[in-house]
Scaffold this motif. Structure first.
Motif, PDB file in Angstrom:
ATOM      1  N   PHE A 183      -4.774  13.099   8.957  1.00 35.14           N
ATOM      2  CA  PHE A 183      -3.781  12.041   8.724  1.00 35.14           C
ATOM      3  C   PHE A 183      -2.404  12.559   9.085  1.00 35.14           C
ATOM      4  N   ASP A 184      -1.465  11.624   9.217  1.00 37.43           N
ATOM      5  CA  ASP A 184      -0.081  11.951   9.501  1.00 37.43           C
ATOM      6  C   ASP A 184       0.631  12.231   8.178  1.00 37.43           C
ATOM      7  N   PRO A 185       1.422  13.285   8.073  1.00 39.80           N
ATOM      8  CA  PRO A 185       2.136  13.564   6.815  1.00 39.80           C
ATOM      9  C   PRO A 185       2.990  12.399   6.325  1.00 39.80           C
ATOM     10  N   ALA A 186       3.372  11.488   7.226  1.00 40.27           N
ATOM     11  CA  ALA A 186       4.167  10.322   6.823  1.00 40.27           C
ATOM     12  C   ALA A 186       3.402   9.398   5.895  1.00 40.27           C
ATOM     13  N   GLU A 187       2.082   9.572   5.800  1.00 36.26           N
ATOM     14  CA  GLU A 187       1.268   8.679   4.970  1.00 36.26           C
ATOM     15  C   GLU A 187       1.348   8.994   3.474  1.00 36.26           C
ATOM     16  N   TYR A 188       1.845  10.140   3.085  1.00 42.12           N
ATOM     17  CA  TYR A 188       1.916  10.486   1.665  1.00 42.12           C
ATOM     18  C   TYR A 188       2.709   9.451   0.872  1.00 42.12           C
ATOM     19  N   PRO A 189       2.339   9.196  -0.431  1.00 41.52           N
ATOM     20  CA  PRO A 189       1.193   9.711  -1.175  1.00 41.52           C
ATOM     21  C   PRO A 189      -0.113   9.057  -0.732  1.00 41.52           C
ATOM     22  N   LEU A 190      -1.168   9.880  -0.687  1.00 40.52           N
ATOM     23  CA  LEU A 190      -2.415   9.456  -0.054  1.00 40.52           C
ATOM     24  C   LEU A 190      -3.621   9.971  -0.831  1.00 40.52           C
ATOM     25  N   ALA A 191      -4.585   9.074  -1.042  1.00 38.54           N
ATOM     26  CA  ALA A 191      -5.807   9.412  -1.771  1.00 38.54           C
ATOM     27  C   ALA A 191      -7.010   9.329  -0.845  1.00 38.54           C
ATOM     28  N   LEU A 192      -7.960  10.214  -1.064  1.00 36.91           N
ATOM     29  CA  LEU A 192      -9.220  10.220  -0.329  1.00 36.91           C
ATOM     30  C   LEU A 192     -10.300   9.609  -1.206  1.00 36.91           C
ATOM     31  N   GLN A 193     -10.964   8.573  -0.692  1.00 41.81           N
ATOM     32  CA  GLN A 193     -12.093   8.006  -1.422  1.00 41.81           C
ATOM     33  C   GLN A 193     -13.404   8.539  -0.842  1.00 41.81           C
ATOM     34  N   ILE A 194     -14.251   9.035  -1.733  1.00 40.22           N
ATOM     35  CA  ILE A 194     -15.525   9.634  -1.338  1.00 40.22           C
ATOM     36  C   ILE A 194     -16.672   8.797  -1.882  1.00 40.22           C
ATOM     37  N   HIS A 244       1.291   0.645   6.865  1.00 38.14           N
ATOM     38  CA  HIS A 244       1.525   0.262   5.472  1.00 38.14           C
ATOM     39  C   HIS A 244       2.564   1.161   4.804  1.00 38.14           C
ATOM     40  N   ARG A 245       2.561   2.439   5.148  1.00 39.71           N
ATOM     41  CA  ARG A 245       3.562   3.332   4.559  1.00 39.71           C
ATOM     42  C   ARG A 245       4.961   2.942   4.996  1.00 39.71           C
ATOM     43  N   ARG A 246       5.096   2.549   6.247  1.00 43.51           N
ATOM     44  CA  ARG A 246       6.419   2.155   6.746  1.00 43.51           C
ATOM     45  C   ARG A 246       6.921   0.904   6.021  1.00 43.51           C
ATOM     46  N   LEU A 247       5.996   0.044   5.586  1.00 45.04           N
ATOM     47  CA  LEU A 247       6.359  -1.190   4.893  1.00 45.04           C
ATOM     48  C   LEU A 247       6.580  -0.972   3.400  1.00 45.04           C
ATOM     49  N   ALA A 248       5.835  -0.071   2.797  1.00 42.57           N
ATOM     50  CA  ALA A 248       5.895   0.139   1.341  1.00 42.57           C
ATOM     51  C   ALA A 248       5.992   1.638   1.055  1.00 42.57           C
ATOM     52  N   PRO A 249       7.186   2.187   1.040  1.00 43.32           N
ATOM     53  CA  PRO A 249       7.364   3.633   0.941  1.00 43.32           C
ATOM     54  C   PRO A 249       6.763   4.287  -0.294  1.00 43.32           C
ATOM     55  N   ARG A 250       6.649   3.539  -1.414  1.00 48.28           N
ATOM     56  CA  ARG A 250       6.170   4.169  -2.653  1.00 48.28           C
ATOM     57  C   ARG A 250       4.751   3.777  -3.042  1.00 48.28           C
ATOM     58  N   ALA A 251       4.076   2.998  -2.228  1.00 50.60           N
ATOM     59  CA  ALA A 251       2.697   2.606  -2.551  1.00 50.60           C
ATOM     60  C   ALA A 251       1.758   3.800  -2.410  1.00 50.60           C
ATOM     61  N   LEU A 252       0.703   3.809  -3.214  1.00 47.08           N
ATOM     62  CA  LEU A 252      -0.365   4.777  -3.027  1.00 47.08           C
ATOM     63  C   LEU A 252      -1.335   4.198  -2.004  1.00 47.08           C
ATOM     64  N   LEU A 253      -1.610   4.950  -0.959  1.00 47.95           N
ATOM     65  CA  LEU A 253      -2.524   4.506   0.080  1.00 47.95           C
ATOM     66  C   LEU A 253      -3.850   5.251  -0.035  1.00 47.95           C
ATOM     67  N   TYR A 254      -4.921   4.573   0.364  1.00 50.94           N
ATOM     68  CA  TYR A 254      -6.264   5.147   0.294  1.00 50.94           C
ATOM     69  C   TYR A 254      -6.913   5.183   1.671  1.00 50.94           C
ATOM     70  N   THR A 255      -7.729   6.187   1.882  1.00 49.97           N
ATOM     71  CA  THR A 255      -8.575   6.219   3.069  1.00 49.97           C
ATOM     72  C   THR A 255      -9.687   5.181   2.928  1.00 49.97           C
ATOM     73  N   GLU A 256     -10.376   4.925   4.028  1.00 52.68           N
ATOM     74  CA  GLU A 256     -11.668   4.262   3.921  1.00 52.68           C
ATOM     75  C   GLU A 256     -12.592   5.179   3.110  1.00 52.68           C
ATOM     76  N   MET A 257     -13.658   4.627   2.557  1.00 53.80           N
ATOM     77  CA  MET A 257     -14.636   5.485   1.911  1.00 53.80           C
ATOM     78  C   MET A 257     -15.272   6.414   2.949  1.00 53.80           C
ATOM     79  N   VAL A 258     -15.299   7.701   2.630  1.00 54.34           N
ATOM     80  CA  VAL A 258     -15.947   8.690   3.488  1.00 54.34           C
ATOM     81  C   VAL A 258     -17.110   9.282   2.693  1.00 54.34           C
ATOM     82  N   VAL A 259     -18.301   9.238   3.260  1.00 56.41           N
ATOM     83  CA  VAL A 259     -19.486   9.741   2.561  1.00 56.41           C
ATOM     84  C   VAL A 259     -19.433  11.263   2.472  1.00 56.41           C
ATOM     85  N   ALA A 260     -19.817  11.791   1.330  1.00 58.72           N
ATOM     86  CA  ALA A 260     -19.739  13.238   1.107  1.00 58.72           C
ATOM     87  C   ALA A 260     -20.496  14.021   2.172  1.00 58.72           C
TER      88      ALA A 260
END
Length: 332
Positions: free
Chosen positions: A56-67, A26-42
């Motif tokens: 994760f791969d640094p190429a994925e930035y910008p990247l959010a973690l969902q908890i 998805h990052r390769r297709l949309a360079p400026r999109a914000l991407l999210y992880t799957e939900m990870v339980v605390a």
């Protein structure tokens, strides 16, 4: 606290789908999109294999973690760990309706307890310097969405969140499966619009039912950001239009041949580390939906990528089956 990212378009967190391999595509297709992880339980973050869960791969930035979770002290520590891994944002899940989250009394269940949500978000907010955000529904079960969403949003604002992402449907915790909860409860964009009108200074993003980039772009008249889920996953090639349609930058064209080269090289690196080709290619199956040869592309990736002897060159072999009517199609 860092200011919230200048985000107008995001790909939603989706369990079993938005893993690191999906996000690389998805990052390769949309360079400026914000991407999210799957939900990870605390609890998993605190006691599990953190590199497997959070790497994760640094190429994925910008990247959010969902908890996911409902205990403020655990969520705070999990957020701290996430920040240490380098995530740009930590998001609390207040929308997932699965049996798993119901048994743990988190996810969409938290819509019933906005005060607890506020305590969770405040604890996370105090633990990290990156933005803390929340993703919620407009209500659950028999709740009236007017007071339910306002109560949740008020608690989030008081806790100091940077953004509220709203899936514009109720969640029914009894009687509907997670899949049905993404389709059957009616969409109510007007309810989320009223929330944004009431909170003009808060980032409010819309999620739910945005099947195309075009449909998502139309909602930016009302909202600060838009978030696509299944549409982005099932037909990822449309993410190539995010640059032009969302950001007004037609220069963000995607050369699909170069994309295939990148994904082949990525798969090679993944397999060199002991991974399987299908870990990568399962996210690529919908890439060429609607084009001549797409069926053969899907067939090759679905049937042959799972074989023990499958190698990265299969991606290029499958791409050779796709036909484009014009050179421009192959670069958009």
């Amino acid at each position: 606290m860092r200011p919230y990212l200048p985000i107008r378009f995001a790909v939603a967190p989706m369990i079993d789908w938005t893993d690191r391999h999906c996000r690389f595509l998805h990052r390769r297709l949309a360079p400026r999109a914000l991407l999210y992880t799957e939900m990870v339980v605390a609890d998993a973050i605190l006691h599990g294999d953190r590199e497997r869960l959070l790497g994760f791969d640094p190429a994925e930035y910008p990247l959010a973690l969902q908890i996911g979770g409902s205990e403020p002290h655990k969520l705070a520590e999990a957020a701290r760990v996430g920040e240490g891994f380098g995530y740009d944002e930590i998001n609390l899940n207040v929308g997932c309706p699965s049996d798993r989250v119901q048994s743990g009394a988190f996810g969409a269940c938290l819509m019933r307890d906005p005060a607890l949500v506020g305590r969770c978000l405040a604890a996370m907010r105090e633990a990290v310097s990156v933005p803390v955000t929340v993703k919620c529904r407009i209500g659950v079960d028999e709740q009236d969405p007017e007071p339910a969403l306002d109560a949740l949003a008020n608690a989030a604002v008081d806790a100091g969140v940077s953004a509220i992402w709203v899936h514009a449907r109720k969640a029914w915790l009894q009687g509907l499966s997670p899949k049905e909860n993404r389709e059957i409860p009616p969409l109510d964009y007007d309810r989320v619009h009223r929330l944004k009108a009431r909170l003009p200074d808060m980032f409010v993003g819309l999620n739910g039912g945005l099947a195309t980039v075009e449909a998502a772009a139309e909602q930016l008249v009302h909202f600060d950001g838009v978030m696509m889920g299944r549409g982005a996953y099932q037909n990822p090639s449309q993410l190539a239009h995010v640059g032009a349609r969302i950001h007004g930058d037609a220069r963000e064209e995607v050369d699909l041949a170069a994309l295939i080269d990148d994904m082949t090289a990525y798969a090679e690196r993944h397999m060199a580390g002991g991974g399987r080709l299908s870990n990568v290619t399962r996210h690529m199956i919908g890439l060429f939906t609607g084009l001549p040869g797409a069926r053969r592309w899907r067939q090759l990736l679905s049937e042959r990528a799972v074989r023990p002897d499958a190698g990265p060159e299969l991606i290029r072999e499958a791409f050779a089956e796709v036909r484009f009517d014009s050179p421009a199609e192959a670069a958009a």
